[in-house]
Design a protein around this motif. Sequence first.
Motif, PDB file in Angstrom:
ATOM      1  N   ALA A 174     -26.171 -98.828  33.305  1.00 25.29           N
ATOM      2  CA  ALA A 174     -25.570 -98.280  31.894  1.00 25.29           C
ATOM      3  C   ALA A 174     -26.628 -97.404  31.174  1.00 25.29           C
ATOM      4  O   ALA A 174     -26.092 -96.433  30.522  1.00 25.29           O
ATOM      5  CB  ALA A 174     -25.171 -99.418  30.896  1.00 25.29           C
ATOM      6  N   ALA A 175     -27.780 -97.675  31.473  1.00 23.85           N
ATOM      7  CA  ALA A 175     -28.966 -96.658  30.934  1.00 23.85           C
ATOM      8  C   ALA A 175     -28.944 -95.218  31.429  1.00 23.85           C
ATOM      9  O   ALA A 175     -29.454 -94.518  30.777  1.00 23.85           O
ATOM     10  CB  ALA A 175     -30.247 -97.495  30.815  1.00 23.85           C
ATOM     11  N   LYS A 204     -31.828-116.995  24.438  1.00 20.33           N
ATOM     12  CA  LYS A 204     -30.763-116.942  23.391  1.00 20.33           C
ATOM     13  C   LYS A 204     -29.876-115.813  23.493  1.00 20.33           C
ATOM     14  O   LYS A 204     -28.819-115.761  22.913  1.00 20.33           O
ATOM     15  CB  LYS A 204     -31.808-116.558  22.071  1.00 20.33           C
ATOM     16  CG  LYS A 204     -32.342-117.835  21.554  1.00 20.33           C
ATOM     17  CD  LYS A 204     -33.235-117.337  20.039  1.00 20.33           C
ATOM     18  CE  LYS A 204     -34.038-118.546  19.767  1.00 20.33           C
ATOM     19  NZ  LYS A 204     -34.855-118.021  18.598  1.00 20.33           N
ATOM     20  N   ASN A 249     -32.284-101.997  26.618  1.00 18.00           N
ATOM     21  CA  ASN A 249     -31.255-102.592  25.532  1.00 18.00           C
ATOM     22  C   ASN A 249     -30.005-103.179  26.454  1.00 18.00           C
ATOM     23  O   ASN A 249     -29.119-104.063  26.247  1.00 18.00           O
ATOM     24  CB  ASN A 249     -30.677-101.627  24.529  1.00 18.00           C
ATOM     25  CG  ASN A 249     -32.006-101.411  23.624  1.00 18.00           C
ATOM     26  OD1 ASN A 249     -32.352-100.557  23.633  1.00 18.00           O
ATOM     27  ND2 ASN A 249     -32.027-102.598  22.935  1.00 18.00           N
ATOM     28  N   TYR A 250     -29.814-102.273  27.711  1.00 24.45           N
ATOM     29  CA  TYR A 250     -28.504-102.690  28.264  1.00 24.45           C
ATOM     30  C   TYR A 250     -28.877-103.875  29.291  1.00 24.45           C
ATOM     31  O   TYR A 250     -27.825-104.598  29.422  1.00 24.45           O
ATOM     32  CB  TYR A 250     -28.001-101.473  29.318  1.00 24.45           C
ATOM     33  CG  TYR A 250     -27.609-100.193  28.418  1.00 24.45           C
ATOM     34  CD1 TYR A 250     -26.651-100.078  27.872  1.00 24.45           C
ATOM     35  CD2 TYR A 250     -28.792 -99.221  28.287  1.00 24.45           C
ATOM     36  CE1 TYR A 250     -26.200 -99.157  27.037  1.00 24.45           C
ATOM     37  CE2 TYR A 250     -28.241 -98.110  27.562  1.00 24.45           C
ATOM     38  CZ  TYR A 250     -27.139 -97.802  26.789  1.00 24.45           C
ATOM     39  OH  TYR A 250     -27.002 -96.882  26.089  1.00 24.45           O
ATOM     40  N   ASP A 303     -28.368-106.871  26.841  1.00 24.61           N
ATOM     41  CA  ASP A 303     -27.294-107.146  26.102  1.00 24.61           C
ATOM     42  C   ASP A 303     -26.042-107.530  27.197  1.00 24.61           C
ATOM     43  O   ASP A 303     -25.477-106.662  27.943  1.00 24.61           O
ATOM     44  CB  ASP A 303     -26.646-105.683  25.448  1.00 24.61           C
ATOM     45  CG  ASP A 303     -25.445-106.027  24.567  1.00 24.61           C
ATOM     46  OD1 ASP A 303     -24.642-106.848  24.941  1.00 24.61           O
ATOM     47  OD2 ASP A 303     -24.863-105.182  23.705  1.00 24.61           O
ATOM     48  N   ASP A 346     -28.708-115.135  26.281  1.00 28.08           N
ATOM     49  CA  ASP A 346     -27.667-115.365  27.221  1.00 28.08           C
ATOM     50  C   ASP A 346     -28.127-114.478  28.640  1.00 28.08           C
ATOM     51  O   ASP A 346     -27.326-114.384  29.583  1.00 28.08           O
ATOM     52  CB  ASP A 346     -26.425-115.331  27.042  1.00 28.08           C
ATOM     53  CG  ASP A 346     -25.579-116.128  28.079  1.00 28.08           C
ATOM     54  OD1 ASP A 346     -25.983-117.263  28.274  1.00 28.08           O
ATOM     55  OD2 ASP A 346     -24.343-115.592  28.167  1.00 28.08           O
ATOM     56  N   SER A 391     -23.254-107.912  27.025  1.00 29.38           N
ATOM     57  CA  SER A 391     -21.644-107.680  27.125  1.00 29.38           C
ATOM     58  C   SER A 391     -21.436-106.369  27.981  1.00 29.38           C
ATOM     59  O   SER A 391     -20.536-105.781  28.223  1.00 29.38           O
ATOM     60  CB  SER A 391     -21.447-107.191  25.603  1.00 29.38           C
ATOM     61  OG  SER A 391     -22.122-106.137  25.082  1.00 29.38           O
ATOM     62  N   TYR A 392     -22.762-105.753  28.468  1.00 27.31           N
ATOM     63  CA  TYR A 392     -22.475-104.632  29.471  1.00 27.31           C
ATOM     64  C   TYR A 392     -22.418-105.237  30.921  1.00 27.31           C
ATOM     65  O   TYR A 392     -23.567-105.739  31.264  1.00 27.31           O
ATOM     66  CB  TYR A 392     -23.755-103.750  29.251  1.00 27.31           C
ATOM     67  CG  TYR A 392     -23.570-102.722  28.119  1.00 27.31           C
ATOM     68  CD1 TYR A 392     -23.090-101.612  28.189  1.00 27.31           C
ATOM     69  CD2 TYR A 392     -24.254-103.155  26.866  1.00 27.31           C
ATOM     70  CE1 TYR A 392     -22.948-100.690  27.068  1.00 27.31           C
ATOM     71  CE2 TYR A 392     -23.917-102.301  25.792  1.00 27.31           C
ATOM     72  CZ  TYR A 392     -23.530-101.124  25.973  1.00 27.31           C
ATOM     73  OH  TYR A 392     -23.348-100.314  24.974  1.00 27.31           O
ATOM     74  N   GLY A 410     -26.830 -93.471  29.495  1.00 26.10           N
ATOM     75  CA  GLY A 410     -26.864 -93.945  28.202  1.00 26.10           C
ATOM     76  C   GLY A 410     -28.011 -93.471  27.133  1.00 26.10           C
ATOM     77  O   GLY A 410     -28.546 -92.386  27.249  1.00 26.10           O
ATOM     78  N   ARG A 435     -30.520-117.856  32.014  1.00 26.35           N
ATOM     79  CA  ARG A 435     -29.772-119.160  32.017  1.00 26.35           C
ATOM     80  C   ARG A 435     -30.351-120.136  33.086  1.00 26.35           C
ATOM     81  O   ARG A 435     -29.663-120.544  33.768  1.00 26.35           O
ATOM     82  CB  ARG A 435     -28.375-118.846  32.431  1.00 26.35           C
ATOM     83  CG  ARG A 435     -27.570-117.760  31.577  1.00 26.35           C
ATOM     84  CD  ARG A 435     -25.980-117.688  31.986  1.00 26.35           C
ATOM     85  NE  ARG A 435     -25.768-118.959  31.617  1.00 26.35           N
ATOM     86  CZ  ARG A 435     -24.781-119.236  30.457  1.00 26.35           C
ATOM     87  NH1 ARG A 435     -24.531-118.450  30.045  1.00 26.35           N
ATOM     88  NH2 ARG A 435     -24.325-120.426  30.352  1.00 26.35           N
TER      89      ARG A 435
END
Lengths: 763, 325
Positions: free
Chosen positions: B137-138, B35, B117-118, B121, B37, B123-124, B141, B40
Amino acid sequence: MTAAAPGPKTNMGQPVPRYDAAAKVTGRATYASDMPLDNPAYAFLVTSAIAKGRIDRFDLDDARRVRGVIEIVTHENAPKLKESKLFSNGGYAGTTIQPLKSAEIAHDGQIIAVVVAESYEAAREAANRVKVSYSAAAPSATFDSPGTTTAAAKGQSSQFKEDPKVGDFAKAFDAAEVKLVASYETPTQHHNPMELFTTSCAWMGDNLVIYEGSQYVYGLKNGVAEQLGIDADKVRVVNPYVGGGFGSRGSMTPRTAIIAAIAKHVNRPIKLVPTRDQGFTITTHRAETRHEIKLGASRDGKLVALRHEGAEVSSRSDAYCVGGTKTTTRLYACPNVDSLVSIVRADRNTPGFMRSPPEVPYLFALESALDELAVKLNMDPVELRRINDATRDPIDGKPYTSRSLMACFDEAAKAFGWSQRSPQSKSMSDGDWLIGYGCAATCYPTLMAPSAARVRLHRDGRTRVEIAGHEIGTGAYTVIAQTAAERLGVPLEKVAVFMGDSDLPPAPVAGGSNSTASTCSAVMMVCDQIRQRLLKAVMPSDSLADKAKETVGISPAPSTQAGKGDRPLEIEKAFDALGVGVVEEYGEWKPDGAPMDSFRAMHNGQVRLVGGHQMKDQIAYAFGAEFVEVRINRFTHEIRCPRLVGAFAAGRIMNPRTARSQLMGGLIWGMSSALLEATEIDERNARYVNDNLADYLVPVNADVPGVEVIMLSEQDDHINPVGAKGLGELGNVGTNAAICNAIYHATGQRIRKLPVRLENIEL
Amino acid sequence: MAVQALGAAAAANESLTKAAAQPLAGGTTLIDLMKLDVMRPTAIVDINPLARAWSAIAPGGDGLRLGALARMSDVAANTEIQRSYPVIADSLKLAASAQLRNMATLGGNVMQRTRCNYFRDVSYENCNKRNPGSGCAAMDGVNRMHAVLGTSDQCIATYPGDFAQALIALDAMVEITGKAGTRSMPFAQLHKAPGTTPDIETALQPGELISAFSIQGRWPRSVYLKTRDRQSYEFALSSAAIALDVQDGTIRDARVALGGVATVPWRAREAEALLKGQRFDDGLAQRVGEAAFADARGRRHNSFKIALGKRVVARALQQAAMMEI
């Protein structure tokens, strides 16, 4: 009577079960997204991955190839919408940042595209394949971030009218025998109601029906009409049940008008179900706040000087501000008071109402500071509050309509076992656990707004009440039905209440805990109109008609007495005398002090809340006292809260069962606000990180083994015909301070920043 | 048992050999990540038909065998496991929620992916686990939940599970079934520390499935201590799986595994060595805690886990030592 259905004390209604209880627990209650649509298309949002900058280019090729895609709407092809002003500036919107208007990005998670497809899954798949190229700029995330601007709230926000002050704070503070200066901080929080921020829009010719969980169907109807540039009478908002609001559905969000416009464009009803993480950025939130409190007191505990300075983060475009100093400067008797609220602008979405908007963050600061002062004075914190209890508003000198603060403290202290507390910090423990007891005051202004209602009475007693109020889970259907049944003298089971539909007579926003007082006052008044018609029919002489007016006219006395009059009304006889089958009345009620334009504004979906400290000659608040036990594990430093006890007084309690449920939820949320809830912001990019229910923690059952709610009997004849003070937002105020006060008692460590987590405990 | 199941597995294996095919058991991680993404798959293979052969819960005289498709709740509720392997029962009972434990399988549990979380998500762009070579990113972050042990310059994502700590502590073997048949390896070798390839998380080859876990001996003196922000339904900030074999007051064997603090299920072998042959006291427990985190490295928000982890290990050791067997 059971714990869930407390027996009514004086001036309380019956604890009848919730009208909608069975429907809700069996899944039969229809929420907005459950409404059947004829051949709907499904929308999925694409939201921005940057907080500041612009969109250079969309690559939609892959997305368009997904089978079932109907349309992809971006700023390049979006229908044009009219702007809506912020609700506080005479508009309807919770933000003036309008998506799909240009390539500019104003905050993380802004809506940048809407994918419409034959199925939800196809829309989601295509949305995942939308590629976006950005030119990102460095955003300012929050307090202390480079690039933020700070200015006084007064003058830039019409929501914030005044920095209350009285006397000479500076001089009194200088001369005070005992002084306290302390700074406090509360985090960003999100409402996270169970029901996602969905909307469904269906056109029938020029008429639009919107199915959307809303706390203000008249506001949404008028706001969407304004944005679409159509007559508000052509828009209908329907939501018989709302899956939790907490303020998040009080003002219009940008999603609705754009979905309505796209539905018109594709000539299909559209159903939008955004994801949980999108809900963090397409609606509002509670802004992070900072506070500095200065208290000056005499050695015997009398407050002589109080200053509260607060700062809140808002968006670049909107000066949203909760400004809780209006409450914290009036809670205790103090002759010299000063305050200042500032707004810090950052590259964020606009914050908004979140239960209880001003009081939760601002009382955290004040009620923590009071506890710190009590420690300095070596005084019981309950006694410190007793010494400084007020009968008049210290700023304007107006008397409280009623104020049971210390009675609440005494009742709650007794139930909690406060006398068992050993006053020294670090003095109580049980095995692996250090124990701390703490307490704090809660209060919430008594607010009311104009409301209309229509009531139809049948000869056999069947009654239909129509009012565009909102069932946000509080028990509104039930208390409105109780009010009508009592007032008309018909059995409760014969009363049917219809709400959540903007085609019904207007009611105010379900916010500011005004709903019960406002809607029930309107329903009472209209029931009285019916009684008057019926009584006139059976008592035709002038003198008797006068008598009827006298006994059934709207009265400030509580409905139990005024409703019954001095003789029972024989409904069937009256119907026969009138020669009709149905008596129906419509009426518009407004509270004392409501402005001249109240009723016009009511129909236009604009709220005119009055009450609290803005009453002409008095000040009206509900009060309570909360006591908590915290336990801190000496090895892991885990913080648990096995007991929450609250005592509350809020005028007439319409239904002790539903009221208890509200207050219990409030206590739990208050604990959550202290120990669990915070939206984490990645300061590098001004984005929310824990935007899901696995990482944005709320309590589970195991976290709240003991919650006790005590409701005090209180009668207040000065506030509204019902005699009720709003209590929905009373329960979760002060709890955060009580928890930190208890942590201090357990550990000797004063924590001034929320949420408190185990790494903040040093043993 | 696994042999009997191979007939069913063969069909599965054909799909699983395609890189983007994923097995579905309880679905409690895979469906979420689809869900979001993050995952895949082009094909999903429902392996629940294997459950009849692969869901054994078989404590015996000389050890324990657990089928990979046994449900977490069933294993946690088994009284013999509660008696002989409390660390296993507790690690399962303290994980997730009742509803998830009813759905989730043991094999899926140990394969669950990080909660970073990164990572979750998309989008990162910068996640070395999702997009090798894209950065992390973490690292700088929001990293309160991230690992302090087993990290690399490429990845600090925490291994989120609980049960795996019990398995690694008890020297479990993992049985893996694939096209070529069945092989076994120490559970400790199943997960791969991120190093320079955080995208490679386990030693499973495409088409292979975990079919069972096995443990030698009984470990009645064992505990799982889990520390977390709320009382239930939450991942560990720090946890310890401890197993002791104490004879006449002397520790003959000791196992210390750590959760919530490391990139993979973590065995603190140097710390264990301090215990062997010793008599237990609180000072020793503290030294073991110190040793377990000797190599830990904190970042901006997660450094507290080092001090916390030491106390959790020490407390868990005390609890194990005090158990009345």
